[in-house]
Design a protein around this motif. Structure first.
Motif, PDB file in Angstrom:
ATOM      1  N   ALA A  74       0.824  -1.211   0.000  1.00  0.00           N
ATOM      2  CA  ALA A  74       0.000   0.000   0.000  1.00  0.00           C
ATOM      3  C   ALA A  74       0.857   1.260   0.000  1.00  0.00           C
ATOM      4  CB  ALA A  74      -0.922   0.005   1.216  1.00  0.00           C
ATOM      5  N   SER A  75       2.147   1.126   0.340  1.00  0.00           N
ATOM      6  CA  SER A  75       3.013   2.299   0.390  1.00  0.00           C
ATOM      7  C   SER A  75       3.556   2.668  -0.990  1.00  0.00           C
ATOM      8  CB  SER A  75       4.195   2.040   1.335  1.00  0.00           C
ATOM      9  OG  SER A  75       4.980   0.974   0.849  1.00  0.00           O
ATOM     10  N   ARG A  76       3.368   1.799  -1.986  1.00  0.00           N
ATOM     11  CA  ARG A  76       3.861   2.069  -3.322  1.00  0.00           C
ATOM     12  C   ARG A  76       2.752   2.649  -4.175  1.00  0.00           C
ATOM     13  NH1 ARG A  76       6.233  -3.341  -5.590  1.00  0.00           N
ATOM     14  NH2 ARG A  76       6.350  -1.999  -7.416  1.00  0.00           N
ATOM     15  N   THR A  77       3.142   3.364  -5.202  1.00  0.00           N
ATOM     16  CA  THR A  77       2.164   3.911  -6.140  1.00  0.00           C
ATOM     17  C   THR A  77       1.817   2.850  -7.166  1.00  0.00           C
ATOM     18  OG1 THR A  77       3.085   6.126  -5.877  1.00  0.00           O
ATOM     19  CG2 THR A  77       1.709   5.722  -7.816  1.00  0.00           C
ATOM     20  N   ALA A  78       0.528   2.531  -7.262  1.00  0.00           N
ATOM     21  CA  ALA A  78       0.103   1.506  -8.210  1.00  0.00           C
ATOM     22  C   ALA A  78       0.259   2.024  -9.631  1.00  0.00           C
ATOM     23  CB  ALA A  78      -1.363   1.145  -7.947  1.00  0.00           C
ATOM     24  N   PRO A  79       0.674   1.169 -10.552  1.00  0.00           N
ATOM     25  CA  PRO A  79       0.860   1.607 -11.935  1.00  0.00           C
ATOM     26  C   PRO A  79      -0.472   1.937 -12.576  1.00  0.00           C
ATOM     27  CG  PRO A  79       1.052  -0.777 -11.766  1.00  0.00           C
ATOM     28  CD  PRO A  79       0.978  -0.259 -10.367  1.00  0.00           C
ATOM     29  N   LEU A  80      -0.440   2.876 -13.505  1.00  0.00           N
ATOM     30  CA  LEU A  80      -1.627   3.225 -14.286  1.00  0.00           C
ATOM     31  C   LEU A  80      -1.806   2.201 -15.412  1.00  0.00           C
ATOM     32  CD1 LEU A  80      -1.174   7.079 -14.532  1.00  0.00           C
ATOM     33  CD2 LEU A  80      -2.780   5.832 -13.078  1.00  0.00           C
ATOM     34  N   PRO A  81      -3.022   1.935 -15.894  1.00  0.00           N
ATOM     35  CA  PRO A  81      -4.267   2.492 -15.372  1.00  0.00           C
ATOM     36  C   PRO A  81      -4.680   1.813 -14.067  1.00  0.00           C
ATOM     37  CG  PRO A  81      -4.734   0.921 -17.092  1.00  0.00           C
ATOM     38  CD  PRO A  81      -3.237   1.039 -17.034  1.00  0.00           C
ATOM     39  N   LEU A  82      -5.428   2.528 -13.233  1.00  0.00           N
ATOM     40  CA  LEU A  82      -5.885   1.986 -11.965  1.00  0.00           C
ATOM     41  C   LEU A  82      -7.253   1.333 -12.130  1.00  0.00           C
ATOM     42  CD1 LEU A  82      -4.972   4.951  -9.605  1.00  0.00           C
ATOM     43  CD2 LEU A  82      -3.613   2.935 -10.121  1.00  0.00           C
ATOM     44  N   ARG A  83      -7.536   0.375 -11.283  1.00  0.00           N
ATOM     45  CA  ARG A  83      -8.861  -0.247 -11.258  1.00  0.00           C
ATOM     46  C   ARG A  83      -9.830   0.723 -10.592  1.00  0.00           C
ATOM     47  NH1 ARG A  83      -9.154  -4.629  -7.955  1.00  0.00           N
ATOM     48  NH2 ARG A  83     -11.014  -5.364  -9.057  1.00  0.00           N
ATOM     49  N   LEU A  84     -10.903   1.042 -11.265  1.00  0.00           N
ATOM     50  CA  LEU A  84     -11.818   2.074 -10.791  1.00  0.00           C
ATOM     51  C   LEU A  84     -12.658   1.625  -9.596  1.00  0.00           C
ATOM     52  CD1 LEU A  84     -13.132   3.667 -14.115  1.00  0.00           C
ATOM     53  CD2 LEU A  84     -11.386   4.541 -12.544  1.00  0.00           C
ATOM     54  N   GLU A  85     -12.990   0.325  -9.528  1.00  0.00           N
ATOM     55  CA  GLU A  85     -13.877  -0.125  -8.456  1.00  0.00           C
ATOM     56  C   GLU A  85     -13.271   0.111  -7.062  1.00  0.00           C
ATOM     57  OE1 GLU A  85     -13.002  -1.869 -11.056  1.00  0.00           O
ATOM     58  OE2 GLU A  85     -14.778  -2.608 -12.113  1.00  0.00           O
ATOM     59  N   PRO A  86     -12.052  -0.387  -6.779  1.00  0.00           N
ATOM     60  CA  PRO A  86     -11.477  -0.101  -5.463  1.00  0.00           C
ATOM     61  C   PRO A  86     -11.141   1.370  -5.277  1.00  0.00           C
ATOM     62  CG  PRO A  86      -9.885  -1.253  -6.841  1.00  0.00           C
ATOM     63  CD  PRO A  86     -11.197  -1.308  -7.560  1.00  0.00           C
ATOM     64  N   LEU A  87     -10.756   2.055  -6.370  1.00  0.00           N
ATOM     65  CA  LEU A  87     -10.436   3.476  -6.267  1.00  0.00           C
ATOM     66  C   LEU A  87     -11.663   4.278  -5.845  1.00  0.00           C
ATOM     67  CD1 LEU A  87      -8.276   5.667  -6.638  1.00  0.00           C
ATOM     68  CD2 LEU A  87      -9.027   5.860  -9.016  1.00  0.00           C
ATOM     69  N   ASN A  88     -12.821   3.962  -6.419  1.00  0.00           N
ATOM     70  CA  ASN A  88     -14.046   4.672  -6.065  1.00  0.00           C
ATOM     71  C   ASN A  88     -14.431   4.432  -4.606  1.00  0.00           C
ATOM     72  OD1 ASN A  88     -14.362   5.762  -8.621  1.00  0.00           O
ATOM     73  ND2 ASN A  88     -15.695   4.117  -9.343  1.00  0.00           N
ATOM     74  N   LEU A  89     -14.182   3.228  -4.111  1.00  0.00           N
ATOM     75  CA  LEU A  89     -14.475   2.945  -2.712  1.00  0.00           C
ATOM     76  C   LEU A  89     -13.535   3.698  -1.774  1.00  0.00           C
ATOM     77  CD1 LEU A  89     -15.122  -0.900  -2.927  1.00  0.00           C
ATOM     78  CD2 LEU A  89     -16.809   0.831  -2.287  1.00  0.00           C
ATOM     79  N   MET A  90     -12.281   3.909  -2.221  1.00  0.00           N
ATOM     80  CA  MET A  90     -11.294   4.594  -1.393  1.00  0.00           C
ATOM     81  C   MET A  90     -11.453   6.109  -1.413  1.00  0.00           C
ATOM     82  SD  MET A  90      -7.820   2.531  -2.415  1.00  0.00           S
ATOM     83  CE  MET A  90      -6.821   3.693  -1.465  1.00  0.00           C
ATOM     84  N   ALA A  91     -11.928   6.655  -2.524  1.00  0.00           N
ATOM     85  CA  ALA A  91     -11.931   8.101  -2.729  1.00  0.00           C
ATOM     86  C   ALA A  91     -13.114   8.768  -2.025  1.00  0.00           C
ATOM     87  CB  ALA A  91     -11.974   8.400  -4.221  1.00  0.00           C
ATOM     88  N   ARG A  92     -13.137  10.108  -2.083  1.00  0.00           N
ATOM     89  CA  ARG A  92     -14.283  10.863  -1.601  1.00  0.00           C
ATOM     90  C   ARG A  92     -15.542  10.399  -2.331  1.00  0.00           C
ATOM     91  NH1 ARG A  92     -13.626  13.058   3.280  1.00  0.00           N
ATOM     92  NH2 ARG A  92     -11.674  14.232   3.414  1.00  0.00           N
ATOM     93  N   GLY A  93     -16.612  10.226  -1.589  1.00  0.00           N
ATOM     94  CA  GLY A  93     -17.828   9.696  -2.153  1.00  0.00           C
ATOM     95  C   GLY A  93     -17.965   8.202  -1.920  1.00  0.00           C
ATOM     96  N   GLY A  94     -16.892   7.552  -1.466  1.00  0.00           N
ATOM     97  CA  GLY A  94     -16.903   6.122  -1.210  1.00  0.00           C
ATOM     98  C   GLY A  94     -17.132   5.792   0.250  1.00  0.00           C
TER      99      GLY A  94
END
Length: 217
Positions: A74-94
């Motif tokens: 989790a301390s590393r930056t995930a390579p692009l493109p990112l998976r939107l499903e987990p990103l949406n859960l992690m971001a504002r609005g999730g």
């Protein structure tokens, strides 16, 4: 030990606003049963902390990483493109936003000041979960929408688990109410109210309903 369910009483006997089952005598005066309270508490406890579901979402951002796949720290930056499903859960609005919305609602119901959160989203998640668990007994006893809260939190947990384990989303099925109306449920549905006749089914009852005719569904 809980009192036996009041099976012989009429339909005016109070029911849980979450699962729809009749309340035990020891639960009278509450809006929700203790089973729903325990289910909500169990769901909340799975979300916070460095090993909680919210933190583990960061390990599933890279495409192809789910289930038994190689985990990225989790301390590393995930390579692009990112998976939107987990990103949406992690971001504002999730996850965090939904937890904070409920915490704010409970503060308003209790006449308290608007809650304040500090730090990043992980810390805010932990703070919101802690506050909700502290006030869970009050909410399950008094909040008219505690059933909605329980369903939303358990749904969040299932969404997080699916992203982490790679489990497929539950397939909805159609069952028929005795009035002929069609209800859409999954195996995890805690209860359901029929929109046709307003009958409230608890978990066991709704799962016992016959499958709807395919043409009608």
């Amino acid at each position: 030990m809980n009192d036996p369910a009041p099976a012989e009483l009429d339909y005016n006997w109070p029911t849980c606003c979450g699962c729809g089952r009749q309340l035990f005598e020891s639960e009278l005066g509450r809006t929700s049963c203790r089973l729903c309270q325990d289910r909500a508490d169990q769901a909340l406890r799975q979300l916070p902390g460095p090993d909680g579901l919210y933190a583990l979402l960061a390990t599933r951002l890279a495409p192809g990483q789910s289930g038994d796949s190689v985990v990225v720290s989790a301390s590393r930056t995930a390579p692009l493109p990112l998976r939107l499903e987990p990103l949406n859960l992690m971001a504002r609005g999730g996850v965090v936003t939904i937890l904070q919305a409920w915490q704010t609602d409970w503060h308003e119901q209790l006449g308290w000041r608007h809650p304040r959160w500090t730090g990043g989203l992980q810390q805010q998640c932990d703070e919101a979960v802690k506050a909700l668990r502290i006030n869970l007994e009050w909410a399950a006893s008094s909040h008219p929408a505690f059933g909605d809260f329980t369903q939303e939190v358990t749904s969040l947990v299932r969404q997080c688990e699916r992203q982490i384990t790679g489990e497929r989303k539950e397939r909805p099925i159609s069952v028929a109410c005795h009035c002929g109306a069609i209800l859409r449920i999954t195996v995890s549905t805690p209860g359901k109210r029929c929109g046709g006749c307003d009958t409230q089914y608890d978990r066991g009852e709704v799962l016992d309903l016959p499958l709807a005719n395919r043409a009608a569904a």
